[in-house]
Design an enzyme around this catalytic site. Structure first.
Site, PDB file in Angstrom:
ATOM      1  N   ASP A   1     -27.187 -59.494  37.639  1.00 47.24           N
ATOM      2  CA  ASP A   1     -25.950 -58.802  38.032  1.00 47.24           C
ATOM      3  C   ASP A   1     -24.660 -59.417  37.483  1.00 47.24           C
ATOM      4  O   ASP A   1     -23.656 -59.499  38.207  1.00 47.24           O
ATOM      5  CB  ASP A   1     -25.863 -58.708  39.563  1.00 47.24           C
ATOM      6  CG  ASP A   1     -27.008 -57.916  40.170  1.00 47.24           C
ATOM      7  OD1 ASP A   1     -27.848 -57.402  39.409  1.00 47.24           O
ATOM      8  OD2 ASP A   1     -27.070 -57.830  41.411  1.00 47.24           O
TER       9      ASP A   1
ATOM     10  N   LYS B   1     -30.941 -51.708  39.704  1.00 45.14           N
ATOM     11  CA  LYS B   1     -31.608 -51.880  41.003  1.00 45.14           C
ATOM     12  C   LYS B   1     -30.664 -51.433  42.117  1.00 45.14           C
ATOM     13  O   LYS B   1     -29.488 -51.812  42.138  1.00 45.14           O
ATOM     14  CB  LYS B   1     -32.029 -53.341  41.194  1.00 45.14           C
ATOM     15  CG  LYS B   1     -30.888 -54.345  41.185  1.00 45.14           C
ATOM     16  CD  LYS B   1     -31.424 -55.755  41.348  1.00 45.14           C
ATOM     17  CE  LYS B   1     -30.344 -56.803  41.384  1.00 45.14           C
ATOM     18  NZ  LYS B   1     -29.338 -56.658  42.439  1.00 45.14           N
TER      19      LYS B   1
ATOM     20  N   CYS C   1     -27.967 -61.681  45.623  1.00 49.02           N
ATOM     21  CA  CYS C   1     -28.952 -61.033  44.746  1.00 49.02           C
ATOM     22  C   CYS C   1     -29.876 -62.020  44.037  1.00 49.02           C
ATOM     23  O   CYS C   1     -31.037 -61.695  43.763  1.00 49.02           O
ATOM     24  CB  CYS C   1     -28.246 -60.126  43.760  1.00 49.02           C
ATOM     25  SG  CYS C   1     -27.559 -58.662  44.575  1.00 49.02           S
TER      26      CYS C   1
HETATM   27  N1  TIU Z   1     -25.315 -59.176  42.997  1.00 48.43           N
HETATM   28  C1  TIU Z   1     -25.030 -59.538  44.255  1.00 48.43           C
HETATM   29  O1  TIU Z   1     -25.185 -60.675  44.632  1.00 48.43           O
HETATM   30  N2  TIU Z   1     -24.513 -58.548  45.082  1.00 48.43           N
HETATM   31  C2  TIU Z   1     -23.617 -58.812  46.095  1.00 48.43           C
HETATM   32  O2  TIU Z   1     -23.180 -57.896  46.796  1.00 48.43           O
HETATM   33  N3  TIU Z   1     -23.217 -60.103  46.243  1.00 48.43           N
HETATM   34  C3  TIU Z   1     -22.256 -60.586  47.085  1.00 48.43           C
HETATM   35  O3  TIU Z   1     -22.130 -61.804  47.193  1.00 48.43           O
HETATM   36  N4  TIU Z   1     -21.472 -59.742  47.729  1.00 48.43           N
END
Ligand code: TIU
Length: 231
Positions: A26, A131, A164
């Site tokens: 991400d 995802k 994530c």
């Molecule tokens: N990619 C991921 O970690 N999504 C989140 O929403 N992370 C946060 O720390 N908010």
């Protein structure tokens, strides 16, 4: 061929010959740049920036070997049919998933914000997994693809450590993959949560997996310092 890797809480091994994938979680504009989803939750996105250069160095090493690289993107279909209301309605963000921000609709596939940052942009032959969840296995078919490719070991980088990245690493561990998280190639909006997540992952005899630095991984691969790239 197995590759020895100095790691916490004790030495790990990586599988050579393309059986170890680099997993970049991400690294999207929506989490790393102002005006995206991460900022809408009230976070300081600059806290994530220190992970970019170590991830670029890992990408260069994997690419030099022709080993598998996979990038994930947390995002949803434009009609939000894959976004549970419980996720969209959670909390008090300044903007919700699907609402327009400065980089398009937040966390929507195809919008500028949902794409990977230019410094770490996927090469044409690399896997890009969209995802809908925090974990990379939910509703993606990824386990079957990894199995078909003969991948047994996963090296994790990306953001955020305790959301994530940790969720994906736990899911991977339960599916039988040996997992290493790269300490300087992952970041959180909460430095104390990053520390705690890595401590939880590596405690109890590497109950979820190992932790190593990018320098340790690059040295183990024989990449050396000349593989470091600027973001
Ligand atoms: N990619 C991921 O970690 N999504 C989140 O929403 N992370 C946060 O720390 N908010």
């Amino acid at each position: 061929m197995m590759i020895d890797l100095p790691a916490r809480p004790f030495a790990a091994q990586l599988a050579g010959d393309g059986h170890t994938a680099l997993v970049v979680i991400d690294m999207q504009r929506d989490f790393v740049e102002p005006g995206g989803f991460g900022a809408s939750l009230g976070n300081d996105v600059t806290l994530l920036h220190s992970a970019i250069a170590p991830i670029a160095a890992l990408l260069a090493a994997w690419r030099a070997r022709g080993w598998p690289v996979l990038h994930t993107r947390e995002c949803h279909l434009p009609d939000l049919s894959d976004c549970p209301p419980a996720k969209r309605e959670r909390g008090h963000p300044s903007l919700r998933i699907g609402e327009p921000g400065t980089m398009g609709r937040l966390l929507i596939a195809g919008e500028a914000g949902a794409d990977i940052i230019p410094a770490l942009y996927p090469a044409a032959n690399e896997w890009v997994i969209d995802k809908p969840g925090k974990g990379m296995f939910w509703a993606t078919g990824l386990h079957e693809r990894l199995q078909a490719a003969g991948i047994s070991h996963l090296v994790f980088a990306g953001v955020t450590t305790e959301v994530c990245v940790q969720t994906s690493m736990r899911e991977a561990n339960d599916r039988g993959y040996d997992c290493v998280i790269v300490e300087d190639a992952t970041e959180s909006y909460f430095p104390e949560f990053k520390r705690a997540a890595i401590d939880m992952i590596t405690a109890q005899g590497a109950i979820v997996g190992w932790c190593a630095t990018s320098s340790q991984v690059l040295a183990a691969l024989g990449a050396g310092k000349n593989q470091h790239l600027e973001p």
